[in-house]
Design a protein around this motif. Structure first.
Motif, short mmCIF file in Angstrom:
data_model
loop_
_atom_site.label_atom_id
_atom_site.label_comp_id
_atom_site.label_asym_id
_atom_site.label_seq_id
_atom_site.Cartn_x
_atom_site.Cartn_y
_atom_site.Cartn_z
N VAL A 165 0.83 -1.25 0.05
CA VAL A 165 -0.08 0.00 0.16
C VAL A 165 0.88 1.17 -0.07
N LEU A 166 1.90 1.20 0.72
CA LEU A 166 2.82 2.26 0.95
C LEU A 166 3.68 2.57 -0.54
N SER A 167 3.80 1.44 -1.44
CA SER A 167 4.34 1.61 -2.65
C SER A 167 3.37 2.17 -3.51
N MET A 168 2.24 1.94 -3.32
CA MET A 168 1.05 2.50 -4.14
C MET A 168 1.13 4.26 -4.01
N LEU A 169 0.90 4.25 -2.79
CA LEU A 169 0.89 5.84 -2.43
C LEU A 169 2.27 6.45 -2.92
N GLU A 170 3.22 5.73 -2.98
CA GLU A 170 4.34 6.45 -3.38
C GLU A 170 4.39 6.73 -4.74
N GLU A 171 3.84 5.83 -5.49
CA GLU A 171 3.78 6.22 -6.96
C GLU A 171 2.74 7.27 -7.04
N LEU A 172 1.69 7.38 -6.40
CA LEU A 172 0.67 8.34 -6.64
C LEU A 172 1.18 9.69 -6.26
N THR A 173 1.99 9.76 -5.23
CA THR A 173 2.64 11.06 -4.84
C THR A 173 3.54 11.45 -5.78
N ALA A 174 4.23 10.76 -6.43
CA ALA A 174 5.02 11.21 -7.50
C ALA A 174 4.53 11.96 -8.45
N LEU A 175 3.19 11.62 -8.58
CA LEU A 175 2.53 12.33 -9.77
C LEU A 175 1.92 13.97 -9.58
N ILE A 176 1.94 14.02 -8.19
CA ILE A 176 1.47 15.24 -7.77
C ILE A 176 2.53 16.30 -8.37
N SER A 177 2.03 17.50 -8.79
CA SER A 177 2.73 18.51 -9.56
C SER A 177 3.76 19.05 -8.48
N LEU A 178 4.82 19.64 -8.81
CA LEU A 178 5.71 20.54 -7.87
C LEU A 178 5.14 22.14 -8.24
N GLU A 179 4.37 22.27 -9.28
CA GLU A 179 3.92 23.66 -9.45
C GLU A 179 2.55 23.75 -9.22
N GLY A 180 2.14 22.81 -8.98
CA GLY A 180 0.43 22.94 -8.63
C GLY A 180 0.15 24.04 -7.60
N ARG A 181 -1.21 24.80 -7.67
CA ARG A 181 -1.59 25.55 -6.73
C ARG A 181 -3.01 25.61 -6.56
#
Length: 881
Positions: A165-181
């Motif tokens: 489950v942590l690995s799944m969340l880690e993959e999903l977290t990587a898709l969050i933008s560093l520029e999003g607001r």
């Protein structure tokens, strides 16, 4: 139509993005409308599954395939600013022209724009084909397994599954933008689309506080945008900490059962704390002033539970811990409160070994006070925390009330864990106030007592702040808002300091508080505060009054008000479920009980105009004038007294017969006299006019060095110093056969008990005794008996009166003082006590220690206290008195 229903049907991909980013919110960058629309045939239609069907793996995967085909069709139909992206304006155009079959409100479209920004590489409000396909791929890869995990019971989880489950969340977290607001405006749109009753003011309050947990790089304005990169960073730390904690995970699966506390868990806690501290040390996290926090918290809560009033001191605690005055509140200075994880883990392990409950669920694990205070666990960690805070007792009712003794109380494993965590945190607060760095904070005398007062005030405020609750239950179990939390001990610091230093099991009687005693003081006062809240008469038979007819009494600090007469007459009914306080109060004669409460509550003579708080909202409130009234704080003094009697039983009633025999009074009376004298001399209780001086005189008389504690012990056994209640056998012995020789009288006036008979030192003491009382030895046989002993008593009283008049001439030469001294001279109890004090201590202990009738009880002690704080007749202005 709810937000989720609308999105899943026609814009399922956008909904997925929004659902995944609902905790983060962003800045609005408009994109141009579509510049071209291809006229090629539409792709084959496919049906999205219903919401309730998505929990089936085949339906979930079918829905993902359908979403992907619709996505590809949308990108082929529309060519905007750049191929492979759809702007928010383009998506809205598709909706208007019927190519996108979805119905979204304006608020929902704003929320969708923020969600798109969270996952767009440049933070634009655009649907990126690449990111969308990556999200669909994530669902296709992990969705079926995620559904299986939701069906697993908590206790059946394994570490490999949790890691997956942590690995799944880690993959999903990587898709969050560093520029999003995400902007405040979009956050409000999202909130209203989910719940039309959402309060914008509460959302603004949360938005103001986001800088405590999430970094903000550009602006420190309260309404600045939420940045997706800070969410990504915090999630990454949480995932890494969880992945490095297999022992904590396994223990959590047992519901934190004490029998399964793992060895070596402190290593995991230390590593996690290190990561958290590093994150919260970031300069991009904000600090908050008291005014900023007060405004946010007042907007968040519709009911004033007192939390807002605690904020100034919570800020001061943070500033004291950081060593930066006026720095405001940040999370980083509070983290050292849990710094010593090794000691904390050691405490958990030692405490866990005290619970023998392998076959029971964690929430049923408990240990009795008898085991930890008098049994095999005495002098262990458990005994050090058992009396710090309340114990749990079975609820009792008026009918068939069982006898419950103080040590029948229990301490649960859950409460033990809470106290260990509090203890670790409070130890750090103690260190911050230990200016001399010697492990001691004096609490009673000198200017250093201000340090103790501030330390207690702030630490207790912090403790109440982190444990504040907004609701409570009445006698029928209905939830009602809690009364405002007024927590500062203020001038009580000296008294509760004494309790921590001498009354608790680990007190060392050195006149100062160490870290352990300091925590004990806070828990004792918290206990008194909680008892006070429950003792207030909330039942419907007692009328409540409020100062504002249009505002609930629970929202007005210090309210409700009560008629003083009704409050006193019904006070004991508020303690119906108390296994000790209620039987004690109901055993007192009503006149004595009401007189005692009358003195403890003080007198409020100024009239106040209030309105009756009606249970029927259809009736108009009645305006009345109260000339004598009580408020929600009036219970503090009597409840504190009852709480102390309960603790006195726990400490000194060694045979657990709910009374103090002659020997047990050696433990109880010094504690009572010290506490009582401190209460009166520091004017902690607002006594009636004329009562203060009399009670102070009595306590100074009992505490004077010329009279031994036997006087106070005999008064406690008698249950009065105004009326004679002692067993006849005792008075016959003291008035008839009791005698005292010069050796005994030398000991009475202060000769050390270990001076050998015939030694030069003992001879000097004997000579002094003969010079004082030799005139009473009429027959010159070297001992006093009968009328000679009566002569001795008169001389002692003469000398005591002269001593007291020199000690406090303003008090003891006044009319009230002379009346008091005259009463002492005429008291048969005092005369017998003086005779008793001349007898050999071993003889007294042998003769009186084993006789049940020669004992005191909490009821007798309350009777003596009532006499001490009134004059010639009961202090009661009630009709029943």
């Amino acid at each position: 139509m709810t937000f989720q229903t609308a999105s899943l049907r026609a814009l399922a991909l956008t909904t997925l993005l929004l659902a995944l980013s609902a905790c983060g919110l962003v800045s609005e960058k408009e994109a141009p409308a579509p510049v071209a629309r291809l006229a090629q045939p539409a792709a084959a239609e496919c049906a999205l599954p219903a919401l309730e069907e998505l929990e089936k793996p085949d339906k979930l995967l079918g829905g993902v395939d359908c979403l992907e085909r619709q996505l590809e069709s949308a990108f082929e139909r529309v060519r905007g600013k750049s191929y492979g992206e759809l702007s928010l304006a383009e998506l809205q155009t598709l909706q208007r022209e019927g190519l996108l079959k979805v119905k979204l409100s304006e608020n929902e479209w704003q929320a969708v724009g923020g969600a798109l920004s969270l996952f767009h590489p440049e933070g634009e409000q655009r649907l990126s084909r690449k990111t969308a396909l990556a999200l669909l791929s994530w669902v296709r890869t992990h969705g079926p397994r995620a559904l299986e995990y939701t069906r697993i019971k908590l206790e059946a989880w394994t570490w490999p599954q949790f890691n997956d489950v942590l690995s799944m969340l880690e993959e999903l977290t990587a898709l969050i933008s560093l520029e999003g607001r995400f902007s405040l405006r979009q956050a409000k749109a999202l909130a209203s689309s989910i719940d039309s009753r959402a309060d914008p003011a509460q959302l603004e309050a949360i938005w103001r506080l986001k800088g405590l947990l999430f970094e903000t790089s550009e602006s420190r304005r309260w309404d600045s945008d939420f940045e997706a990169r800070s969410l990504r960073k915090l999630l990454k730390i949480a995932i890494e900490s969880a992945r490095a904690a297999p022992l904590t995970f396994q223990w959590a699966l047992t519901d934190l059962h004490p029998a399964h506390f793992p060895k070596g868990i402190e290593t995991e806690w230390r590593a996690a704390l290190s990561q958290v501290r590093e994150y919260f040390s970031s300069p991009e996290l904000h600090s908050y002033s008291t005014d900023q926090l007060r405004f946010a918290f007042s907007s968040l809560s519709s009911t004033d539970d007192g939390t807002t009033g605690l904020l100034p001191d919570v800020v001061r605690v943070a500033e004291k811990l950081s060593g930066e005055p006026r720095a405001g509140l940040r999370v980083a200075p509070l983290l050292p409160l849990l710094d010593d994880v090794d000691e904390l883990a050691k405490g958990f392990r030692e405490a866990a070994s005290a619970f023998d409950c392998m076959s029971k669920p964690s929430d049923e694990c408990e240990v009795s006070a008898r085991q930890v205070l008098r049994g095999p666990l005495e002098n262990t960690l458990m005994s050090r925390i058992a009396l710090k805070g309340r114990l749990s007792y079975p609820r009792v009712y008026d009918a068939e009330r069982p006898e419950i003794r103080p040590l029948d109380g229990t301490l649960s494993w859950q409460e033990t864990m809470v106290r260990l965590l509090e203890r670790a945190a409070i130890t750090r607060i103690f260190d911050a106030f230990d200016s001399n760095r010697d492990g001691r904070i004096p609490f009673a005398t000198g200017t250093s007592s201000k340090e103790a007062q501030e330390a207690m005030d702030l630490a207790f405020t912090f403790l109440r702040f982190i444990s504040a609750d907004a609701t409570r239950k009445d006698r029928e179990g209905h939830e009602i808002p809690a009364a405002p939390i007024l927590v500062k001990p203020g001038s009580l610091y000296g008294l509760i300091g004494l309790i921590g230093d001498e009354w608790l099991p680990d007190g060392n009687t050195d006149g100062a508080l160490n870290a352990e005693e300091f925590y004990g003081v806070l828990k004792v006062y918290e206990d008194i505060q909680d008892r006070k809240r429950w003792a207030t008469p909330w039942w419907g038979t007692v009328k409540r009054y409020k100062s504002d007819p249009n505002v609930s009494v629970y929202k007005l600090p210090g309210e409700p008000y009560f008629s003083r007469r009704e409050f006193i007459e019904n006070f004991h009914m508020g303690l119906t479920y108390e296994p000790f306080s209620y039987p004690i109060l109901t055993s007192l004669a009503p006149q004595t009980r009401e007189s005692l409460l009358h003195a403890l509550l003080g007198v409020s003579e100024e009239p106040i105009e209030v309105y009756e708080d009606l249970y029927d909202p259809t009736r108009p409130p009645t305006k009345v004038t109260l000339t004598q009234y009580a408020d929600s704080e009036s219970s503090l003094a009597p409840v504190a007294l009852l709480s102390m009697l309960e603790r006195l039983l726990m400490k000194c009633d060694l045979d657990e017969d709910s009374r103090f025999n002659w020997l047990e009074l050696d433990c109880a009376m010094p504690l009572l006299l010290k506490a009582s004298h401190l209460v009166v001399t520091s004017e902690l209780v607002e006594l009636d006019p004329g009562v203060h001086d009399g009670s102070r005189m009595l306590l100074e008389f009992l505490n004077s060095s010329g009279l031994p504690r036997s006087v106070a012990k005999l008064i406690a056994i008698n249950g009065s110093f105004r009326t004679f209640e002692l067993p006849r056998g005792l008075s016959d012995w003291l008035n008839g056969s009791a005698h005292a020789d010069w050796d005994q009288l030398a000991t009475f006036i202060g000769a050390p008990a270990d001076l050998p008979a015939g030694s030069p030192g003992k001879k000097l003491w004997i000579a002094e005794a003969m010079s004082r009382y030799g005139h009473c030895d009429v027959n010159e046989d070297g001992r006093l008996q009968g009328s000679e002993l009566d002569c001795f008593v008169g001389s002692v009283l003469d000398q005591t009166q002269a001593f007291l008049e020199r000690l406090a001439p303003d008090h003891f030469t006044s009319g009230a003082g002379r009346a008091f001294l005259q009463h002492v001279r005429e008291s048969r109890v005092v005369s017998l006590a003086i005779k008793l004090a001349t007898q050999d201590q071993k003889l007294i202990d042998r003769e009186l220690g084993s006789v049940p009738t020669f004992s005191s009880t909490p009821v007798k002690i309350l009777q003596v206290i009532e006499e001490a704080i009134r004059r010639g007749k009961p202090l009661c202005k009630l009709p029943s008195c």
